[in-house]
Design a protein around this motif. Structure first.
Motif, PDB file in Angstrom:
ATOM      1  N   THR A  63       0.945  -1.207  -0.014  1.00 27.47           N
ATOM      2  CA  THR A  63       0.037   0.021   0.150  1.00 27.47           C
ATOM      3  C   THR A  63       0.899   1.140   0.051  1.00 27.47           C
ATOM      4  O   THR A  63       1.796   1.340   0.688  1.00 27.47           O
ATOM      5  N   GLY A  64       0.354   2.296  -0.550  1.00 28.22           N
ATOM      6  CA  GLY A  64       0.862   3.556  -0.499  1.00 28.22           C
ATOM      7  C   GLY A  64       2.038   3.845  -1.574  1.00 28.22           C
ATOM      8  O   GLY A  64       2.775   4.889  -1.717  1.00 28.22           O
ATOM      9  N   LEU A  65       2.428   2.950  -2.605  1.00 29.20           N
ATOM     10  CA  LEU A  65       3.169   2.953  -3.215  1.00 29.20           C
ATOM     11  C   LEU A  65       2.880   3.584  -4.727  1.00 29.20           C
ATOM     12  O   LEU A  65       1.717   3.442  -5.422  1.00 29.20           O
ATOM     13  N   LEU A  66       3.728   4.473  -5.439  1.00 29.39           N
ATOM     14  CA  LEU A  66       3.397   4.976  -6.802  1.00 29.39           C
ATOM     15  C   LEU A  66       4.045   4.535  -7.891  1.00 29.39           C
ATOM     16  O   LEU A  66       3.695   4.920  -8.995  1.00 29.39           O
ATOM     17  N   GLY A  67       5.147   3.978  -7.633  1.00 32.63           N
ATOM     18  CA  GLY A  67       5.929   3.257  -8.608  1.00 32.63           C
ATOM     19  C   GLY A  67       6.952   2.407  -8.217  1.00 32.63           C
ATOM     20  O   GLY A  67       7.304   2.140  -7.054  1.00 32.63           O
ATOM     21  N   CYS A  68       7.637   1.536  -9.285  1.00 32.86           N
ATOM     22  CA  CYS A  68       8.796   0.567  -8.759  1.00 32.86           C
ATOM     23  C   CYS A  68       9.527   0.456 -10.134  1.00 32.86           C
ATOM     24  O   CYS A  68       8.985   0.311 -11.146  1.00 32.86           O
ATOM     25  N   HIS A  69      10.753   0.606  -9.937  1.00 34.10           N
ATOM     26  CA  HIS A  69      11.753   0.660 -11.404  1.00 34.10           C
ATOM     27  C   HIS A  69      12.996   0.143 -11.413  1.00 34.10           C
ATOM     28  O   HIS A  69      13.796   0.401 -12.170  1.00 34.10           O
ATOM     29  N   HIS A  70      13.382  -0.847 -10.303  1.00 36.88           N
ATOM     30  CA  HIS A  70      14.598  -1.391 -10.292  1.00 36.88           C
ATOM     31  C   HIS A  70      14.833  -2.649  -9.537  1.00 36.88           C
ATOM     32  O   HIS A  70      13.979  -2.716  -8.502  1.00 36.88           O
ATOM     33  N   PHE A  71      15.429  -3.628 -10.072  1.00 32.79           N
ATOM     34  CA  PHE A  71      15.732  -4.979  -9.432  1.00 32.79           C
ATOM     35  C   PHE A  71      17.023  -5.558  -9.400  1.00 32.79           C
ATOM     36  O   PHE A  71      17.792  -5.362 -10.385  1.00 32.79           O
ATOM     37  N   ASP A  72      17.565  -6.026  -8.421  1.00 35.07           N
ATOM     38  CA  ASP A  72      18.850  -6.872  -8.443  1.00 35.07           C
ATOM     39  C   ASP A  72      18.758  -7.970  -7.400  1.00 35.07           C
ATOM     40  O   ASP A  72      17.712  -8.031  -6.464  1.00 35.07           O
ATOM     41  N   ALA A  73      19.530  -9.011  -7.520  1.00 34.23           N
ATOM     42  CA  ALA A  73      19.581  -9.977  -6.578  1.00 34.23           C
ATOM     43  C   ALA A  73      20.947 -10.639  -6.523  1.00 34.23           C
ATOM     44  O   ALA A  73      21.868 -10.451  -7.605  1.00 34.23           O
ATOM     45  N   ALA A  74      21.197 -11.361  -5.396  1.00 33.77           N
ATOM     46  CA  ALA A  74      22.464 -12.032  -5.238  1.00 33.77           C
ATOM     47  C   ALA A  74      22.399 -12.905  -3.957  1.00 33.77           C
ATOM     48  O   ALA A  74      21.823 -12.474  -3.067  1.00 33.77           O
TER      49      ALA A  74
END
Length: 533
Positions: free
Chosen positions: A510-521
């Motif tokens: 809730t409360g999010l306007l966007g998401c634009h990046h991902f990484d993993a390790a």
């Protein structure tokens, strides 16, 4: 068919001068490329036929163009109308159309391969049959009259997530047309500015597809129904549009004031959890919240000596530029260790990777107008400049990846005259590794065009024989609205193909306007999410 002969091109226009910037850019690039021969400018006798707009809309469009879509005049390097062949199409007596038999004879005499149309009225059907590859046009060319154009007004009024650009070919009197290529672009607040921006992007799309045709002499297109006719805005549409535009301009002015007072920066937060690029559930993620003095974005993970480190773009509320900070995970919390890299210009997107015994960082440094690779001298806080590339160019969100025995550079350049934007074009180069001494451009650069898929959004992964590229989904008028997981299906210097296998939108918390990046390790993933505009 002789593949060594240049592609013979004519351009259908409405007059012999007063060209728009995007038209001049097309003329210039055709003339500059030895694969093409710019044979003639074809002048249509009635380029707008009976298309009309209200005087009120014409006035609004003219004012908006001057105030919100003003751009410097494009100065051609190769095109000179005084030295360009010009042919005038004849009109059928009493009709707003070109004489088909005369036009057909002219095109056969000129031996053209195709005609690029910039006017809403095109060639007669029997004339297009004389063209091996037909009459090409953009959908925005269809939406104009002599006094105004209305491309993208309907999108802005309807609050559409994107504006669609379509390049298509007409070949004779078929009920269908051939769609050559299409792209989606994030909506701007002003329809006039939106239209001017998309026209500039259209130049890049057109030249890529003309290059493909010149190399293959094959029109790879999909038959679709003729594009729907979109009429000029009604009085009600115009009323709603001007109201929305006034509200947006007021909000923009307020934001500019906050920025001048050194507060009101865009606020991002981070989310972490257990998973990998082909298997993660953001709804189960744990937040790593920002503080007023340490707002975090563009996170990258790095495993070193059995511990997981977090490199990220860092800034305080009100800062005009960011630096690269680093922290270390303790469970799902991050202990800040300090500043890894700071420069006079803005830094972001700290892509950290290992090559042999060396650790490198390739942050975004587009304000320096070059690509920079830094080598770690004392992990994790000391770095030295190792190599540079793409001098004089503005590259954003760049990634190096090794596939098989080759290194590849994926970067977002901005091919522009008036509207620099790194969200719309993905360029690929074969390189020699972090030294970046040898860059071989992909034959179809930019390999991806469009704000919903082009911009990189993190490290490229290879798992179980598949290659995954996170990309940004910029739409709904927002930078960083969503996140795609793209699967790269073909990667050679001649061909590139990818498909979207998943899109994450900002509804996983809730409360999010966007998401634009991902990484993993190391079995952990990290994402960023937008909390404010």
């Amino acid at each position: 068919m002789d593949m060594t002969k240049p592609l013979r091109i004519g351009v259908l226009v409405g007059h012999k001068d007063r060209f728009e910037n995007w038209e001049l850019m097309v003329f210039d690039r055709i003339l500059a490329d030895p694969r093409f021969e710019f044979v003639t400018l074809l002048i249509h006798p009635h380029p707008f036929a009976d298309r009309m707009v209200s005087s009120l809309f014409a006035l609004e469009a003219r004012l908006e163009g001057k105030l919100l879509a003003r751009q410097p005049a494009y100065t051609p390097k190769h095109f000179d109308a005084r030295h360009q062949r010009i042919d005038y199409l004849e009109a059928i007596s009493g009709h707003n159309t070109a004489d088909g038999s005369v036009a057909s004879a002219l095109l056969k005499r000129l031996d053209l391969d195709l005609v690029m149309r910039t006017t809403p009225e095109g060639l007669p059907d029997d004339a297009t049959r004389a063209l091996p590859f037909g009459e090409w046009a953009f959908n925005f060319s269809d939406q104009q009259s002599e006094h105004a154009d209305w491309f993208s007004y309907a999108d802005v009024v309807a609050r559409a997530p994107t504006t669609e650009l379509t390049l298509y070919a007409k070949r004779g009197g078929e009920t269908q047309v051939a769609q050559i290529a299409s792209s989606s672009f994030n909506i701007k607040f002003s329809a006039a500015r939106n239209a001017a921006f998309v026209r500039e992007r259209g130049v890049t799309l057109l030249m890529r597809e003309l290059g493909r045709l010149a190399d293959t002499r094959r029109l790879d297109a999909t038959s679709v129904a003729r594009l729907p006719a979109i009429s000029a805005p009604s009085f009600g549409d115009l009323f709603r549009y001007t109201g929305a535009l006034s509200g947006y301009l007021s909000a923009k002015a307020f934001k500019a004031l906050k920025s001048k007072l050194r507060f009101g920066s865009s606020i991002w937060t981070l989310y972490t959890g257990r998973g990998r690029i082909d298997d993660f559930d953001p709804s189960q993620a744990i937040e790593i919240p920002p503080t007023k003095g340490d707002i975090k974005a563009d996170p990258f993970l790095f495993q070193h000596d059995g511990e997981c480190y977090l490199f990220y773009e860092a800034y305080a509320d009100g800062d005009r530029k960011a630096h690269i900070a680093v922290g270390r995970f303790n469970g799902d919390k991050v202990e800040r260790l300090g500043v890894a890299l700071d420069c006079p210009h803005h830094l972001s997107y700290p892509f950290v990777f290992r090559d042999g015994d060396d650790i490198f960082m390739m942050p975004e440094t587009h304000q320096s107008h070059r690509l920079e690779v830094w080598r770690c001298t004392e992990f994790p806080l000391k770095w030295e400049l190792y190599s540079t590339a793409l001098e004089g160019q503005s590259a954003a969100d760049s990634i190096l990846t090794r596939h098989g025995d080759k290194w590849w550079l994926f970067t977002n350049l901005s091919d522009h005259h008036a509207y620099e934007d790194h969200c719309n074009e993905l360029y690929v180069f074969e390189v020699d590794g972090p030294e970046l001494k040898r860059l071989v451009p992909h034959k179809r650069n930019p390999v991806v065009i469009g704000s919903t898929v082009a911009r990189n959004a993190g490290r490229i992964f290879e798992r179980d024989g598949k290659i995954y590229r996170p990309s940004q989904r910029n739409s709904h008028g927002l930078y960083g609205y969503g996140l795609n997981i793209m699967e790269i299906e073909q990667l050679t210097l001649d061909d590139y193909r990818e498909r979207c296998i998943r899109t994450i939108t900002p509804d996983f918390k809730t409360g999010l306007l966007g998401c634009h990046h991902f990484d993993a390790a190391g079995g952990r993933y990290i994402m960023d999410a937008r909390l404010s505009i």
